[in-house]
Design a protein around this motif. Sequence first.
Motif, PDB file in Angstrom:
ATOM      1  N   PRO A 111       0.818  -1.227   0.000  1.00 34.35           N
ATOM      2  CA  PRO A 111       0.000   0.000   0.000  1.00 34.35           C
ATOM      3  C   PRO A 111       0.843   1.263   0.000  1.00 34.35           C
ATOM      4  CG  PRO A 111      -0.863  -1.599   1.582  1.00 34.35           C
ATOM      5  CD  PRO A 111       0.470  -2.116   1.129  1.00 34.35           C
ATOM      6  N   ARG A 112       1.940   1.283   0.753  1.00 34.83           N
ATOM      7  CA  ARG A 112       2.804   2.466   0.798  1.00 34.83           C
ATOM      8  C   ARG A 112       3.469   2.693  -0.554  1.00 34.83           C
ATOM      9  NH1 ARG A 112       8.189   3.634   1.901  1.00 34.83           N
ATOM     10  NH2 ARG A 112       8.550   5.622   2.980  1.00 34.83           N
ATOM     11  N   SER A 113       3.986   1.632  -1.173  1.00 39.74           N
ATOM     12  CA  SER A 113       4.649   1.771  -2.463  1.00 39.74           C
ATOM     13  C   SER A 113       3.660   2.222  -3.536  1.00 39.74           C
ATOM     14  CB  SER A 113       5.293   0.440  -2.865  1.00 39.74           C
ATOM     15  OG  SER A 113       6.320   0.083  -1.964  1.00 39.74           O
ATOM     16  N   HIS A 114       2.462   1.650  -3.509  1.00 38.55           N
ATOM     17  CA  HIS A 114       1.438   2.065  -4.468  1.00 38.55           C
ATOM     18  C   HIS A 114       1.079   3.532  -4.278  1.00 38.55           C
ATOM     19  CE1 HIS A 114      -2.265   2.359  -6.717  1.00 38.55           C
ATOM     20  NE2 HIS A 114      -2.896   2.684  -5.608  1.00 38.55           N
ATOM     21  N   SER A 115       0.945   3.960  -3.037  1.00 38.19           N
ATOM     22  CA  SER A 115       0.584   5.347  -2.755  1.00 38.19           C
ATOM     23  C   SER A 115       1.673   6.304  -3.219  1.00 38.19           C
ATOM     24  CB  SER A 115       0.317   5.528  -1.257  1.00 38.19           C
ATOM     25  OG  SER A 115      -0.797   4.746  -0.845  1.00 38.19           O
ATOM     26  N   LEU A 116       2.947   5.927  -3.051  1.00 40.69           N
ATOM     27  CA  LEU A 116       4.045   6.761  -3.537  1.00 40.69           C
ATOM     28  C   LEU A 116       4.053   6.839  -5.063  1.00 40.69           C
ATOM     29  CD1 LEU A 116       6.987   5.841  -1.142  1.00 40.69           C
ATOM     30  CD2 LEU A 116       5.918   8.086  -1.401  1.00 40.69           C
ATOM     31  N   HIS A 117       3.724   5.725  -5.721  1.00 42.48           N
ATOM     32  CA  HIS A 117       3.642   5.723  -7.184  1.00 42.48           C
ATOM     33  C   HIS A 117       2.576   6.713  -7.653  1.00 42.48           C
ATOM     34  CE1 HIS A 117       3.454   4.210 -11.294  1.00 42.48           C
ATOM     35  NE2 HIS A 117       2.150   4.092 -11.152  1.00 42.48           N
ATOM     36  N   ILE A 118       1.411   6.689  -7.030  1.00 44.26           N
ATOM     37  CA  ILE A 118       0.346   7.625  -7.378  1.00 44.26           C
ATOM     38  C   ILE A 118       0.756   9.052  -7.022  1.00 44.26           C
ATOM     39  CG2 ILE A 118      -2.035   8.303  -6.868  1.00 44.26           C
ATOM     40  CD1 ILE A 118      -1.848   5.837  -8.598  1.00 44.26           C
ATOM     41  N   ALA A 119       1.459   9.218  -5.893  1.00 39.60           N
ATOM     42  CA  ALA A 119       1.885  10.551  -5.463  1.00 39.60           C
ATOM     43  C   ALA A 119       2.822  11.190  -6.483  1.00 39.60           C
ATOM     44  CB  ALA A 119       2.557  10.466  -4.097  1.00 39.60           C
ATOM     45  N   PHE A 120       3.737  10.414  -7.067  1.00 39.98           N
ATOM     46  CA  PHE A 120       4.623  10.967  -8.082  1.00 39.98           C
ATOM     47  C   PHE A 120       3.819  11.432  -9.304  1.00 39.98           C
ATOM     48  CE2 PHE A 120       8.403   9.289  -5.968  1.00 39.98           C
ATOM     49  CZ  PHE A 120       9.371  10.195  -6.366  1.00 39.98           C
ATOM     50  N   ARG A 121       2.822  10.656  -9.696  1.00 45.50           N
ATOM     51  CA  ARG A 121       1.994  11.058 -10.838  1.00 45.50           C
ATOM     52  C   ARG A 121       1.202  12.320 -10.512  1.00 45.50           C
ATOM     53  NH1 ARG A 121      -1.307   6.583 -13.863  1.00 45.50           N
ATOM     54  NH2 ARG A 121      -1.457   8.400 -15.235  1.00 45.50           N
ATOM     55  N   ALA A 122       0.678  12.394  -9.285  1.00 45.96           N
ATOM     56  CA  ALA A 122      -0.062  13.588  -8.871  1.00 45.96           C
ATOM     57  C   ALA A 122       0.854  14.808  -8.835  1.00 45.96           C
ATOM     58  CB  ALA A 122      -0.707  13.351  -7.506  1.00 45.96           C
ATOM     59  N   LEU A 123       2.106  14.594  -8.440  1.00 47.70           N
ATOM     60  CA  LEU A 123       3.063  15.697  -8.405  1.00 47.70           C
ATOM     61  C   LEU A 123       3.317  16.246  -9.808  1.00 47.70           C
ATOM     62  CD1 LEU A 123       4.916  17.212  -6.345  1.00 47.70           C
ATOM     63  CD2 LEU A 123       6.746  15.676  -7.085  1.00 47.70           C
ATOM     64  N   HIS A 124       3.427  15.351 -10.791  1.00 47.88           N
ATOM     65  CA  HIS A 124       3.574  15.801 -12.180  1.00 47.88           C
ATOM     66  C   HIS A 124       2.372  16.630 -12.604  1.00 47.88           C
ATOM     67  CE1 HIS A 124       7.282  13.836 -13.400  1.00 47.88           C
ATOM     68  NE2 HIS A 124       6.871  12.683 -12.908  1.00 47.88           N
ATOM     69  N   ALA A 125       1.160  16.174 -12.229  1.00 50.98           N
ATOM     70  CA  ALA A 125      -0.050  16.906 -12.601  1.00 50.98           C
ATOM     71  C   ALA A 125      -0.086  18.282 -11.939  1.00 50.98           C
ATOM     72  CB  ALA A 125      -1.286  16.089 -12.210  1.00 50.98           C
ATOM     73  N   PHE A 126       0.323  18.346 -10.664  1.00 48.20           N
ATOM     74  CA  PHE A 126       0.368  19.630  -9.953  1.00 48.20           C
ATOM     75  C   PHE A 126       1.336  20.591 -10.643  1.00 48.20           C
ATOM     76  CE2 PHE A 126       2.090  22.591  -6.889  1.00 48.20           C
ATOM     77  CZ  PHE A 126       0.989  23.000  -6.147  1.00 48.20           C
ATOM     78  N   ARG A 127       2.496  20.078 -10.997  1.00 47.40           N
ATOM     79  CA  ARG A 127       3.508  20.937 -11.632  1.00 47.40           C
ATOM     80  C   ARG A 127       3.038  21.416 -12.998  1.00 47.40           C
ATOM     81  NH1 ARG A 127       9.916  19.404 -11.515  1.00 47.40           N
ATOM     82  NH2 ARG A 127      10.715  21.516 -11.838  1.00 47.40           N
ATOM     83  N   ARG A 128       2.299  20.559 -13.701  1.00 47.75           N
ATOM     84  CA  ARG A 128       1.782  20.948 -15.015  1.00 47.75           C
ATOM     85  C   ARG A 128       0.749  22.074 -14.873  1.00 47.75           C
ATOM     86  NH1 ARG A 128       0.940  16.205 -16.502  1.00 47.75           N
ATOM     87  NH2 ARG A 128      -1.240  15.996 -15.858  1.00 47.75           N
ATOM     88  N   GLU A 129      -0.062  21.991 -13.820  1.00 49.38           N
ATOM     89  CA  GLU A 129      -1.094  23.006 -13.604  1.00 49.38           C
ATOM     90  C   GLU A 129      -0.526  24.301 -13.031  1.00 49.38           C
ATOM     91  OE1 GLU A 129      -4.160  21.445 -11.150  1.00 49.38           O
ATOM     92  OE2 GLU A 129      -4.776  19.876 -12.572  1.00 49.38           O
ATOM     93  N   GLN A 130       0.388  24.191 -12.069  1.00 47.93           N
ATOM     94  CA  GLN A 130       0.866  25.360 -11.332  1.00 47.93           C
ATOM     95  C   GLN A 130       2.190  25.918 -11.845  1.00 47.93           C
ATOM     96  OE1 GLN A 130      -1.051  26.737  -8.977  1.00 47.93           O
ATOM     97  NE2 GLN A 130      -2.596  25.103  -9.200  1.00 47.93           N
ATOM     98  N   GLY A 131       2.917  25.121 -12.624  1.00 41.45           N
ATOM     99  CA  GLY A 131       4.216  25.574 -13.098  1.00 41.45           C
ATOM    100  C   GLY A 131       5.301  25.541 -12.038  1.00 41.45           C
ATOM    101  N   ARG A 132       5.068  24.837 -10.946  1.00 40.91           N
ATOM    102  CA  ARG A 132       6.028  24.755  -9.847  1.00 40.91           C
ATOM    103  C   ARG A 132       5.718  23.514  -9.017  1.00 40.91           C
ATOM    104  NH1 ARG A 132       3.178  25.909  -5.268  1.00 40.91           N
ATOM    105  NH2 ARG A 132       1.292  27.183  -5.528  1.00 40.91           N
TER     106      ARG A 132
END
Length: 294
Positions: free
Chosen positions: A213-234
């Motif tokens: 569960p922790r590894s899966h959550s980190l995998h999703i977190a990295f993808r969410a981080l990419h999405a955040f950076r794409r939206e916010q530019g940071r």
Amino acid sequence: QFLLGQSDVGRNRAEASQQVLAELNPGVVVEAHTGELSEAFLASFQVVVLTESPLEEQLRIGDFCHTQGICFIVADAKGLAGQLFCDFGEHFVIDDPAEGDPVCATVQHISQGNPGVVTCVGTGDGHGHLFCDGDLVTFCGVEGMTELNGREPVPVHVLDAFRLEIGDTSSFSPYHRGGLVSEVRQPQERSYEPLCQALEEPKIQVASPEELPRSHSLHIAFRALHAFRREQGRLPRPRVLTDAEQVLELARSLGTQQGPLDEDIVQAFASVSAGDLCPVAAVVGALAAQEVLK
């Protein structure tokens, strides 16, 4: 970054690192490239490693490398978490698929039968076994049942810690004494998925089921981080709750087909993702470097 000093602040990191990096091994040519990562530029390499790269660039370069037969690696570190992805193409040959030296054991007895049973003398591994089911072995120095000496490798079936089945020996001469049985490791060909497929159905390997569960959550977190950076530019600002909550919301929207999302892990990851820690970068970089050598 171990190669930079205070005087390098404001400079391009590739250019600032090039001279010191080149001094580590005079036999290796180190060049700095500050232009676009175009397909024409990438086509000359055997291995391409991306760090701190947006997901869109990872997918574009990953697809190109996969079609061109170029090994492709993504290595990234964000705060206390690291990420490593490898695509070695559709026909990657592993010359030595196991670690350590091949197993070699002294033969104590070989029965005539179908299957024949080999009794070995040895200490075995941590589980008491010398060989594993399906291992290929050869024989030498056997007296009596000399038909085994110099034969092509044969697969074994493990009966217990010291006994192996090796196929039909009923027509062979009776065993007398001596001999060695040795493991033979054959090259294996593996096929790797491109990044675009791996993201759709991630295959996460963990040491124990509790870590999944922790590894899966980190995998999703990295993808969410990419999405955040794409939206916010940071990246999310350190310890800013609103930014961490936005990353969590993006993680939720990505779906949790592989299991429940550990929201605390995602928020903690987002809160420190803007930071760079030398020990984390060193570990991820060392693992990536080992994959490059393969």
